[in-house]
Enzyme design. Structure first.
Site: not given
Ligand code: PGA
Length: 234
Positions: A153, A90, A10, A190, A88, A8, A159
């Site tokens: 997640e 976010e 982003k 992460s 997601h 992903n 993150g």
């Molecule tokens: P990250 O994000 O690996 O940067 O923690 C995972 C995600 O948001 O899918």
């Protein structure tokens, strides 16, 4: 079963990055790892390749209409996407996406022939209040059909550099698999080159959803290699 790795990106990337990425990633590909790349919409076509699947990072709740700036599930399917990320954290946080919205997007995506990857996960304060199972149960209840992949997640792990432990992961995965016994369940939050093997070696973990670490093709490559190694042993 092949281990699944979903990248992903982003809101990161550029045309130049796509070119470099494809070249650098190719040596790491494995027939035992099912790879999907979810770049921002403008980079879906530049990244189209028979060696991996493409996924959108989002789609609209409806299949078409007067919604300036939006992208629909049929469009994603039309340009070769197999998957679309839905729910997601976010988007739940920054775009106020509700469980109702997740249900609608899921139905529209499936009608368009896409496989939704539904993201679920609790926040740090929900975890601290022992609400993890209740929150996940509510998010799972919004999934209208079992033709999906589910990504656990934990929001506190995204993150942050903090990865969930086996003790965090296993009970949630068991719960998800009780509701969706035949569907692959991924872990996200992460995931890095140095923890991917441990995560992917858990028999209950079918794959990983990788955010930040997926932007570097060599790091993603190491995660693919971890998936290959885990495939050989689980
Ligand atoms: P990250 O994000 O690996 O940067 O923690 C995972 C995600 O948001 O899918």
């Amino acid at each position: 079963m092949k281990k699944i790795v979903v990248a992903n990106w982003k809101m990161h990337g550029s045309s130049m990055h796509c070119c470099d990425y494809i070249l650098a990633l190719r040596p790491y590909l494995s027939p035992n790892v099912d790879l999907t790349i979810c770049p921002p919409f403008p980079y879906l076509l530049p990244l189209r390749d028979d060696s991996w699947n493409l996924g959108g990072q989002n789609c609209h709740t409806l299949a078409e209409g007067a919604f300036t700036g939006e992208v629909s599930a049929p469009m994603l399917r039309d340009i070769g996407c197999k998957y679309v990320l839905i729910g997601h954290s976010e988007r739940r946080k920054h775009n106020n996406e509700t469980d109702t919205c997740v249900t609608q997007k899921c139905t529209t995506a499936q009608s368009a022939g896409l496989v939704p990857i539904i993201c679920v996960g609790e926040t740090e304060s929900e975890k601290a209040s022992n609400l993890t199972q209740a929150v996940i149960a509510q998010q799972l209840a919004a999934i209208p059909s079992d033709k999906v992949l589910i990504a656990y997640e934990p929001v506190w792990a995204i993150g942050t550099g903090i990865t969930a432990t086996t003790e965090d992961i296993v009970p949630v995965f068991e719960m998800i698999k009780k509701t969706f016994p035949t569907q692959p369940v991924l872990y996200g939050g992460s995931v890095k080159a140095d923890n991917a093997l441990e995560l992917l070696s858990l028999a209950i973990v079918d794959g990983v959803l990788v955010g930040g670490a997926s932007l570097d093709p060599h790091t993603l490559g190491k995660i693919i290699k971890a998936g290959e190694q885990a495939h050989a042993t689980t």
